[in-house]
Design a protein around this motif. Sequence first.
Motif, PDB file in Angstrom:
ATOM      1  N   SER A   5      12.878 109.703 -30.489  1.00 24.11           N
ATOM      2  CA  SER A   5      11.578 110.257 -30.141  1.00 24.11           C
ATOM      3  C   SER A   5      10.867 109.355 -29.152  1.00 24.11           C
ATOM      4  O   SER A   5      10.834 108.145 -29.326  1.00 24.11           O
ATOM      5  CB  SER A   5      10.725 110.393 -31.409  1.00 24.11           C
ATOM      6  OG  SER A   5       9.421 110.779 -31.084  1.00 24.11           O
ATOM      7  N   VAL A   7       7.739 109.159 -28.693  1.00 20.79           N
ATOM      8  CA  VAL A   7       6.447 108.728 -29.207  1.00 20.79           C
ATOM      9  C   VAL A   7       6.616 107.355 -29.848  1.00 20.79           C
ATOM     10  O   VAL A   7       7.415 107.172 -30.748  1.00 20.79           O
ATOM     11  CB  VAL A   7       5.902 109.746 -30.233  1.00 20.79           C
ATOM     12  CG1 VAL A   7       4.602 109.260 -30.831  1.00 20.79           C
ATOM     13  CG2 VAL A   7       5.720 111.097 -29.580  1.00 20.79           C
ATOM     14  N   ASP A  44      11.726 114.633 -34.309  1.00 18.90           N
ATOM     15  CA  ASP A  44      10.604 113.800 -34.744  1.00 18.90           C
ATOM     16  C   ASP A  44      10.543 113.753 -36.260  1.00 18.90           C
ATOM     17  O   ASP A  44      11.019 114.664 -36.936  1.00 18.90           O
ATOM     18  CB  ASP A  44       9.270 114.398 -34.267  1.00 18.90           C
ATOM     19  CG  ASP A  44       8.991 114.215 -32.803  1.00 18.90           C
ATOM     20  OD1 ASP A  44       9.717 113.455 -32.134  1.00 18.90           O
ATOM     21  OD2 ASP A  44       8.025 114.833 -32.325  1.00 18.90           O
ATOM     22  N   ASP A  50      -0.573 118.636 -40.859  1.00 17.14           N
ATOM     23  CA  ASP A  50      -0.733 118.083 -39.520  1.00 17.14           C
ATOM     24  C   ASP A  50      -1.735 116.935 -39.493  1.00 17.14           C
ATOM     25  O   ASP A  50      -2.752 116.955 -40.196  1.00 17.14           O
ATOM     26  CB  ASP A  50      -1.171 119.172 -38.542  1.00 17.14           C
ATOM     27  CG  ASP A  50      -0.034 120.119 -38.198  1.00 17.14           C
ATOM     28  OD1 ASP A  50       1.087 119.626 -38.019  1.00 17.14           O
ATOM     29  OD2 ASP A  50      -0.276 121.327 -38.112  1.00 17.14           O
ATOM     30  N   SER A  66       9.917 119.498 -30.175  1.00 23.41           N
ATOM     31  CA  SER A  66       9.112 120.566 -29.559  1.00 23.41           C
ATOM     32  C   SER A  66       8.351 121.369 -30.618  1.00 23.41           C
ATOM     33  O   SER A  66       7.185 121.717 -30.409  1.00 23.41           O
ATOM     34  CB  SER A  66       9.995 121.482 -28.722  1.00 23.41           C
ATOM     35  OG  SER A  66      11.025 122.043 -29.508  1.00 23.41           O
ATOM     36  N   ASN A  68       7.433 120.290 -33.649  1.00 23.07           N
ATOM     37  CA  ASN A  68       6.436 119.392 -34.213  1.00 23.07           C
ATOM     38  C   ASN A  68       5.222 119.283 -33.302  1.00 23.07           C
ATOM     39  O   ASN A  68       4.082 119.434 -33.736  1.00 23.07           O
ATOM     40  CB  ASN A  68       7.083 118.017 -34.442  1.00 23.07           C
ATOM     41  CG  ASN A  68       6.129 117.007 -35.010  1.00 23.07           C
ATOM     42  OD1 ASN A  68       5.308 117.311 -35.855  1.00 23.07           O
ATOM     43  ND2 ASN A  68       6.235 115.788 -34.530  1.00 23.07           N
ATOM     44  N   ARG A  69       5.454 119.055 -32.046  1.00 23.57           N
ATOM     45  CA  ARG A  69       4.352 118.839 -31.103  1.00 23.57           C
ATOM     46  C   ARG A  69       3.606 120.136 -30.810  1.00 23.57           C
ATOM     47  O   ARG A  69       2.388 120.131 -30.645  1.00 23.57           O
ATOM     48  CB  ARG A  69       4.889 118.177 -29.845  1.00 23.57           C
ATOM     49  CG  ARG A  69       5.406 116.784 -30.200  1.00 23.57           C
ATOM     50  CD  ARG A  69       6.172 116.146 -29.108  1.00 23.57           C
ATOM     51  NE  ARG A  69       6.913 115.012 -29.665  1.00 23.57           N
ATOM     52  CZ  ARG A  69       7.540 114.134 -28.950  1.00 23.57           C
ATOM     53  NH1 ARG A  69       7.538 114.219 -27.642  1.00 23.57           N
ATOM     54  NH2 ARG A  69       8.186 113.145 -29.539  1.00 23.57           N
ATOM     55  N   ARG A  70       4.316 121.250 -30.770  1.00 26.34           N
ATOM     56  CA  ARG A  70       3.664 122.546 -30.569  1.00 26.34           C
ATOM     57  C   ARG A  70       2.734 122.844 -31.750  1.00 26.34           C
ATOM     58  O   ARG A  70       1.601 123.297 -31.559  1.00 26.34           O
ATOM     59  CB  ARG A  70       4.705 123.647 -30.427  1.00 26.34           C
ATOM     60  CG  ARG A  70       4.138 125.006 -30.087  1.00 26.34           C
ATOM     61  CD  ARG A  70       5.215 126.086 -29.909  1.00 26.34           C
ATOM     62  NE  ARG A  70       6.296 125.684 -29.025  1.00 26.34           N
ATOM     63  CZ  ARG A  70       7.553 125.469 -29.400  1.00 26.34           C
ATOM     64  NH1 ARG A  70       7.917 125.618 -30.657  1.00 26.34           N
ATOM     65  NH2 ARG A  70       8.470 125.110 -28.536  1.00 26.34           N
TER      66      ARG A  70
END
Length: 88
Positions: A5, A7, A44, A50, A66, A68-70
Amino acid sequence: MSSVSPVSNYDSAHRRRRAELLPMAYGTPCPRCGLPMLKGQQLDLGHAVDVALNPRAKGERIEHASCNRRAGAATRDALAKYRAAKRW
């Protein structure tokens, strides 16, 4: 694609937990979209609740990056709209 990841703002405990769960996640369905998570995909350590809703939430499951971030962006955006509406 790398399975690492990009991040990097998570603490060492978060990174250790991700490293621990990652090998068991390969081939299993993503909890967000249901598609298989494969080696080589960006994955991730995701949060069932969240971070936008609970900043102290701990990551507990592997998800497609994708997905997770969406999901995080959608929650953040919904909260922003809610807060803006409350100001009226």
